[in-house]
Design a protein around this motif. Structure first.
Motif, PDB file in Angstrom:
ATOM      1  N   PHE A 240       0.931  -1.310  -0.059  1.00 17.29           N
ATOM      2  CA  PHE A 240       0.036   0.130   0.101  1.00 17.29           C
ATOM      3  C   PHE A 240       0.979   1.175  -0.107  1.00 17.29           C
ATOM      4  O   PHE A 240       0.275   2.369   0.064  1.00 17.29           O
ATOM      5  CB  PHE A 240      -0.947   0.059   1.345  1.00 17.29           C
ATOM      6  N   TYR A 241       1.987   1.032  -0.065  1.00 19.10           N
ATOM      7  CA  TYR A 241       2.879   2.380   0.081  1.00 19.10           C
ATOM      8  C   TYR A 241       4.242   2.157  -0.731  1.00 19.10           C
ATOM      9  O   TYR A 241       4.950   1.165  -0.744  1.00 19.10           O
ATOM     10  CB  TYR A 241       3.339   2.649   1.413  1.00 19.10           C
ATOM     11  N   SER A 242       4.930   3.301  -1.165  1.00 19.19           N
ATOM     12  CA  SER A 242       6.172   3.296  -1.676  1.00 19.19           C
ATOM     13  C   SER A 242       6.886   4.377  -1.388  1.00 19.19           C
ATOM     14  O   SER A 242       6.132   5.633  -1.206  1.00 19.19           O
ATOM     15  CB  SER A 242       5.987   3.284  -3.366  1.00 19.19           C
ATOM     16  N   ARG A 243       8.045   4.434  -1.183  1.00 13.52           N
ATOM     17  CA  ARG A 243       9.028   5.694  -0.733  1.00 13.52           C
ATOM     18  C   ARG A 243      10.245   5.502  -2.031  1.00 13.52           C
ATOM     19  O   ARG A 243      10.805   4.497  -2.276  1.00 13.52           O
ATOM     20  CB  ARG A 243       9.517   5.630   0.393  1.00 13.52           C
ATOM     21  N   SER A 244      10.346   6.613  -2.757  1.00 10.76           N
ATOM     22  CA  SER A 244      11.355   6.424  -3.777  1.00 10.76           C
ATOM     23  C   SER A 244      12.086   7.665  -3.774  1.00 10.76           C
ATOM     24  O   SER A 244      11.764   8.796  -3.202  1.00 10.76           O
ATOM     25  CB  SER A 244      10.611   6.401  -5.026  1.00 10.76           C
ATOM     26  N   LEU A 245      13.331   7.748  -4.601  1.00 10.39           N
ATOM     27  CA  LEU A 245      14.196   8.801  -4.799  1.00 10.39           C
ATOM     28  C   LEU A 245      14.108   9.207  -6.392  1.00 10.39           C
ATOM     29  O   LEU A 245      14.173   8.399  -7.033  1.00 10.39           O
ATOM     30  CB  LEU A 245      15.803   8.776  -4.678  1.00 10.39           C
ATOM     31  N   LEU A 246      13.661  10.573  -6.710  1.00  5.45           N
ATOM     32  CA  LEU A 246      13.625  11.014  -7.984  1.00  5.45           C
ATOM     33  C   LEU A 246      14.529  11.801  -8.555  1.00  5.45           C
ATOM     34  O   LEU A 246      15.252  12.312  -7.527  1.00  5.45           O
ATOM     35  CB  LEU A 246      12.066  11.716  -8.002  1.00  5.45           C
ATOM     36  N   THR A 247      14.403  12.403  -9.656  1.00  2.00           N
ATOM     37  CA  THR A 247      15.216  13.524 -10.088  1.00  2.00           C
ATOM     38  C   THR A 247      14.392  14.147 -10.972  1.00  2.00           C
ATOM     39  O   THR A 247      13.424  13.665 -11.802  1.00  2.00           O
ATOM     40  CB  THR A 247      16.287  12.907 -11.189  1.00  2.00           C
TER      41      THR A 247
END
Length: 285
Positions: A240-247
């Motif tokens: 139910f959840y995601s955490r990410s690093l973006l540019t």
């Protein structure tokens, strides 16, 4: 995040653990009987701790909070977090300190729902941080984000989903917070603060598509100056959840935001809640 971008850390102190299946199943709905310090290390080695504890494990005053063996203390200048937790389902210890020194604070909270039942305060969007963990042996410095949330009802009763991201800027930080409410309405916040916490103008960014997570296919989206963004790394890919690093580009700067996407429709699924105790054990103290 560490200065070199290779290490990350999330800490959340819960009174009334909003993602706790035990809290959801408790007919008494006593928030003080469902407390936890969630500790997540991203990098090598990675760690995840979220042991829920009862009200006898909680103590707090104006300067600090203790949940079991871990504590947060504010001395007027620094926030010192003392961590002493164990991972699950395979037990390994996470022990050490994190010191945050906010250079200033933002003016006050924002209301996320239409009735004022959910308040969010990004108190210190960009602060120097020092991480010193004895177990595992991890030492680094970088910048951190510090906020608080308060609610008068379950998150899943008010919202269907949200996305959030925070990016360091040369003079502070930018935060994007897009909520989708259960009544069909929504709210898109575009915020910019300097390092003292003073609010600065920001042009609302354009919608930017992101791919869903690979394992659980959690939908992800964000916003940026030019309507484009890219996933650099996925830290969390859960049901139910995601955490990410973006540019992406925000406020005219190329940045690497930390991004989260939450599906509260997924979280409401009884099967998902039955899975959570494997990662979130409960102890009396």
């Amino acid at each position: 995040m560490s200065q070199d971008g290779t290490q990350g850390l999330t800490l959340i102190a819960f009174i009334g653990s909003v993602f706790s299946p035990y809290y959801a199943w408790d007919t008494a709905r006593d928030p003080f009987d469902h407390c936890a310090l969630n500790v997540v290390l991203y990098g090598r080695p990675g760690r995840f701790c979220m042991t829920e504890r009862g009200r006898s494990a909680l103590s707090r005053d104006a300067a600090g909070i203790r949940i079991g063996p871990s504590a947060m203390e504010w001395d007027g200048t620094d926030l010192l977090i003392r961590i002493d937790e164990v991972t699950a389902p395979i037990p390994t210890r996470v022990r050490g300190t994190v010191r945050l020194r906010p250079p200033g604070f933002t003016p006050g909270p924002f209301t996320l729902d239409a009735h004022g039942a959910h308040r969010w305060w990004p108190m210190a969007p960009s602060s120097p941080v020092e991480v010193r963990l004895e177990e595992p042996g991890v030492h680094w410095s970088g910048t951190a984000y510090f906020d608080t949330n308060h609610g008068d009802e379950a998150l899943e009763d008010a919202f269907t989903s949200w996305t959030w991201c925070r990016a360091d800027l040369s003079d502070g930080a930018a935060i994007l917070y897009d909520v989708r409410r259960r009544d069909g309405s929504g709210q898109n916040l575009s915020l910019r603060f300097d390092r003292t916490g003073a609010r600065r103008e920001i042009k609302p960014p354009l919608a930017a598509r992101l791919p869903p997570t690979r394992l659980w296919r959690i939908p992800r989206s964000t916003r940026s100056d030019d309507g484009t963004a890219r996933v650099v790394r996925t830290f969390e890919d859960t049901p139910f959840y995601s955490r990410s690093l973006l540019t992406a580009t925000l406020a005219g700067e190329v940045v690497q935001p930390v991004h989260e996407s939450l599906s509260l429709d997924r979280f409401r699924n009884p099967l998902v809640r039955l899975m959570l105790p494997f990662r979130m054990p409960r102890r009396a103290r």
